[in-house]
Design a protein around this motif. Sequence first.
Motif, PDB file in Angstrom:
ATOM      1  N   VAL A  89       0.768  -1.211  -0.081  1.00 27.16           N
ATOM      2  CA  VAL A  89       0.052  -0.159  -0.074  1.00 27.16           C
ATOM      3  C   VAL A  89       0.957   1.147   0.042  1.00 27.16           C
ATOM      4  CG1 VAL A  89      -1.788   1.471   1.522  1.00 27.16           C
ATOM      5  CG2 VAL A  89      -1.893  -1.096   1.108  1.00 27.16           C
ATOM      6  N   LEU A  90       2.135   1.135   0.521  1.00 27.46           N
ATOM      7  CA  LEU A  90       2.953   2.233   0.803  1.00 27.46           C
ATOM      8  C   LEU A  90       3.886   2.585  -0.397  1.00 27.46           C
ATOM      9  CD1 LEU A  90       3.695   1.970   4.716  1.00 27.46           C
ATOM     10  CD2 LEU A  90       2.123   3.423   3.533  1.00 27.46           C
ATOM     11  N   SER A  91       4.076   1.444  -1.018  1.00 30.05           N
ATOM     12  CA  SER A  91       5.233   1.684  -2.279  1.00 30.05           C
ATOM     13  C   SER A  91       4.816   0.540  -3.330  1.00 30.05           C
ATOM     14  CB  SER A  91       6.553   1.235  -1.593  1.00 30.05           C
ATOM     15  OG  SER A  91       7.665   0.954  -2.491  1.00 30.05           O
ATOM     16  N   GLY A  92       5.550   0.851  -4.275  1.00 33.17           N
ATOM     17  CA  GLY A  92       5.283   0.103  -5.705  1.00 33.17           C
ATOM     18  C   GLY A  92       6.550  -0.810  -5.721  1.00 33.17           C
ATOM     19  N   THR A  93       7.688  -0.705  -4.628  1.00 32.25           N
ATOM     20  CA  THR A  93       8.675  -1.471  -4.727  1.00 32.25           C
ATOM     21  C   THR A  93       8.444  -3.092  -4.951  1.00 32.25           C
ATOM     22  OG1 THR A  93       9.830   0.299  -3.578  1.00 32.25           O
ATOM     23  CG2 THR A  93      10.815  -2.002  -3.364  1.00 32.25           C
ATOM     24  N   PRO A  94       7.529  -3.523  -4.084  1.00 36.56           N
ATOM     25  CA  PRO A  94       7.426  -4.795  -4.301  1.00 36.56           C
ATOM     26  C   PRO A  94       7.153  -5.318  -5.674  1.00 36.56           C
ATOM     27  CG  PRO A  94       6.121  -4.272  -2.252  1.00 36.56           C
ATOM     28  CD  PRO A  94       6.756  -3.101  -2.850  1.00 36.56           C
ATOM     29  N   ASN A  95       6.048  -4.453  -6.342  1.00 39.66           N
ATOM     30  CA  ASN A  95       5.717  -4.878  -7.790  1.00 39.66           C
ATOM     31  C   ASN A  95       6.952  -4.761  -8.746  1.00 39.66           C
ATOM     32  OD1 ASN A  95       3.557  -5.647  -9.584  1.00 39.66           O
ATOM     33  ND2 ASN A  95       3.805  -3.564 -10.550  1.00 39.66           N
ATOM     34  N   ALA A  96       7.790  -3.713  -8.377  1.00 33.57           N
ATOM     35  CA  ALA A  96       8.953  -3.612  -9.176  1.00 33.57           C
ATOM     36  C   ALA A  96       9.823  -4.662  -9.045  1.00 33.57           C
ATOM     37  CB  ALA A  96       9.650  -2.440  -8.759  1.00 33.57           C
ATOM     38  N   ILE A  97       9.991  -5.226  -7.931  1.00 32.31           N
ATOM     39  CA  ILE A  97      10.848  -6.589  -7.648  1.00 32.31           C
ATOM     40  C   ILE A  97      10.026  -7.782  -8.422  1.00 32.31           C
ATOM     41  CG2 ILE A  97      11.939  -8.091  -6.094  1.00 32.31           C
ATOM     42  CD1 ILE A  97      12.097  -5.816  -3.986  1.00 32.31           C
ATOM     43  N   GLU A 102      10.889 -11.776 -12.971  1.00 27.67           N
ATOM     44  CA  GLU A 102      10.314 -12.565 -14.441  1.00 27.67           C
ATOM     45  C   GLU A 102      11.577 -12.844 -15.186  1.00 27.67           C
ATOM     46  OE1 GLU A 102       7.300  -9.982 -15.855  1.00 27.67           O
ATOM     47  OE2 GLU A 102       5.876 -10.480 -14.191  1.00 27.67           O
ATOM     48  N   GLU A 103      12.713 -11.876 -15.097  1.00 26.30           N
ATOM     49  CA  GLU A 103      13.887 -12.070 -15.878  1.00 26.30           C
ATOM     50  C   GLU A 103      14.979 -13.398 -15.403  1.00 26.30           C
ATOM     51  OE1 GLU A 103      14.997  -9.963 -18.327  1.00 26.30           O
ATOM     52  OE2 GLU A 103      13.199  -8.816 -17.915  1.00 26.30           O
ATOM     53  N   TYR A 104      14.248 -13.897 -14.259  1.00 28.28           N
ATOM     54  CA  TYR A 104      15.230 -15.219 -13.716  1.00 28.28           C
ATOM     55  C   TYR A 104      13.937 -16.277 -13.437  1.00 28.28           C
ATOM     56  CZ  TYR A 104      19.227 -12.361 -13.223  1.00 28.28           C
ATOM     57  OH  TYR A 104      20.252 -11.593 -13.584  1.00 28.28           O
ATOM     58  N   PRO A 105      13.569 -17.047 -14.773  1.00 28.11           N
ATOM     59  CA  PRO A 105      12.832 -18.048 -14.625  1.00 28.11           C
ATOM     60  C   PRO A 105      13.172 -19.383 -13.930  1.00 28.11           C
ATOM     61  CG  PRO A 105      13.419 -17.901 -16.713  1.00 28.11           C
ATOM     62  CD  PRO A 105      13.986 -16.602 -16.089  1.00 28.11           C
ATOM     63  N   SER A 106      14.596 -19.400 -13.795  1.00 32.55           N
ATOM     64  CA  SER A 106      15.188 -20.312 -13.238  1.00 32.55           C
ATOM     65  C   SER A 106      15.064 -20.609 -11.705  1.00 32.55           C
ATOM     66  CB  SER A 106      16.901 -20.789 -13.551  1.00 32.55           C
ATOM     67  OG  SER A 106      17.285 -19.419 -12.664  1.00 32.55           O
ATOM     68  N   MET A 107      14.420 -19.530 -11.081  1.00 33.09           N
ATOM     69  CA  MET A 107      14.233 -19.586  -9.737  1.00 33.09           C
ATOM     70  C   MET A 107      12.756 -19.198  -9.212  1.00 33.09           C
ATOM     71  SD  MET A 107      17.328 -17.282  -8.140  1.00 33.09           S
ATOM     72  CE  MET A 107      17.212 -15.699  -9.106  1.00 33.09           C
ATOM     73  N   ARG A 108      12.236 -19.929  -8.098  1.00 30.62           N
ATOM     74  CA  ARG A 108      10.924 -19.639  -7.890  1.00 30.62           C
ATOM     75  C   ARG A 108      10.831 -18.551  -6.792  1.00 30.62           C
ATOM     76  NH1 ARG A 108      11.235 -25.505  -7.902  1.00 30.62           N
ATOM     77  NH2 ARG A 108      12.190 -25.314  -5.872  1.00 30.62           N
ATOM     78  N   PHE A 109      10.057 -17.588  -7.027  1.00 30.55           N
ATOM     79  CA  PHE A 109       9.702 -16.251  -6.085  1.00 30.55           C
ATOM     80  C   PHE A 109       8.763 -16.324  -5.376  1.00 30.55           C
ATOM     81  CE2 PHE A 109      13.088 -15.163  -9.373  1.00 30.55           C
ATOM     82  CZ  PHE A 109      13.809 -14.260  -8.692  1.00 30.55           C
ATOM     83  N   HIS A 110       9.012 -16.254  -4.135  1.00 35.43           N
ATOM     84  CA  HIS A 110       7.669 -16.120  -3.001  1.00 35.43           C
ATOM     85  C   HIS A 110       7.577 -14.784  -2.392  1.00 35.43           C
ATOM     86  CE1 HIS A 110       8.021 -20.538  -3.740  1.00 35.43           C
ATOM     87  NE2 HIS A 110       9.474 -20.266  -3.445  1.00 35.43           N
ATOM     88  N   PHE A 111       6.645 -14.119  -2.545  1.00 31.49           N
ATOM     89  CA  PHE A 111       6.545 -12.843  -1.992  1.00 31.49           C
ATOM     90  C   PHE A 111       5.727 -12.638  -0.746  1.00 31.49           C
ATOM     91  CE2 PHE A 111       7.857 -12.127  -6.382  1.00 31.49           C
ATOM     92  CZ  PHE A 111       8.436 -11.032  -6.360  1.00 31.49           C
ATOM     93  N   PHE A 112       6.297 -12.023   0.512  1.00 28.24           N
ATOM     94  CA  PHE A 112       5.669 -11.878   1.595  1.00 28.24           C
ATOM     95  C   PHE A 112       5.507 -10.042   1.928  1.00 28.24           C
ATOM     96  CE2 PHE A 112       4.929 -11.376   6.166  1.00 28.24           C
ATOM     97  CZ  PHE A 112       3.756 -12.391   6.282  1.00 28.24           C
ATOM     98  N   ASP A 113       4.299  -9.765   1.934  1.00 22.83           N
ATOM     99  CA  ASP A 113       3.765  -8.411   2.327  1.00 22.83           C
ATOM    100  C   ASP A 113       4.023  -8.062   3.838  1.00 22.83           C
ATOM    101  OD1 ASP A 113       3.306  -5.663   2.622  1.00 22.83           O
ATOM    102  OD2 ASP A 113       1.265  -5.968   1.446  1.00 22.83           O
TER     103      ASP A 113
END
Length: 279
Positions: A89-97, A102-113
């Motif tokens: 809610v406070l920043s677009g940084t999570p979406n930027a990351i 998406e440039e690194y499909p070899s790794m699985r990404f898990h996001f926690f707010d």
Amino acid sequence: MIAVLADSACDLPKAVLDQYKIYTIPMSIIYKDKEYLDQVTITPQEVYDKMPTEVPTTSLPDREYGLNVLKQIEDEGYTDVLVVTISNVLSGTPNAIRILSEEYPSMRFHFFDTKTLGVPEGVVVREAAKLVSKGLPINTVLKQLEEIRTRIKGYILVDTLEYLIKGGRLSKTAGAVGTVLNLKPIVSHNEEGKLYTHAKPRGKKQSRKQLKEILEEHLKQSSCEVWVLHAASKPEADEFLESIKDLGGITEIHSYQIGAAMGVHTGPQTIGVVVFNSK
């Protein structure tokens, strides 16, 4: 293998980042004539020193730097990346990351707010790294972080309303009234990840007293790990720390600096307290 990645708004000192092997992507600090990388090419203290002449804005992480961090994580053999971030809610940084990931499909990404920012965010990041170091599955880590997040609370005591007005977090009209009344608002975060005014004490003495009372209320509920925060205000923070350090129920107490992501809005001479309630 799971890597833990955070943004620089987490305000964790380098020693803690190194201890728990936490990777960070810096937010951008933007002045009229130059752009800096938070905690990399400019320190929080340098930001505070420049504030009387110019208040910068914070912006999304630098793309090239962020991609380099992800490349380093990939090169070190990680299969999964747990990204623990500032409130969506406070920043677009999570979406930027997320876009960078998406440039690194070899790794699985898990996001926690974390639904917060600053040191409260940093405490969630540290706890995430602790859980990962135990070898727990990623789904277990994410579930436990949801519970941990509910036990962390931060309170920032703003010395002047000037920077909240300049940063657009407070209207000029409300700011003018608050200045006349000598209000020293205590700002916190809610469950939605938004900042709100927790209290509006008048004057420095009353505001420090109320900040201590807020801590005492938490300590009545459970024992707590405590952080005292400072923004170009270490003597004041040290004085506050001395006044609370012998309160019953404090398991550990630390002194941390408020970083630029929060500091550009609250300004220098700000102190704060963060509590991590025991289960």
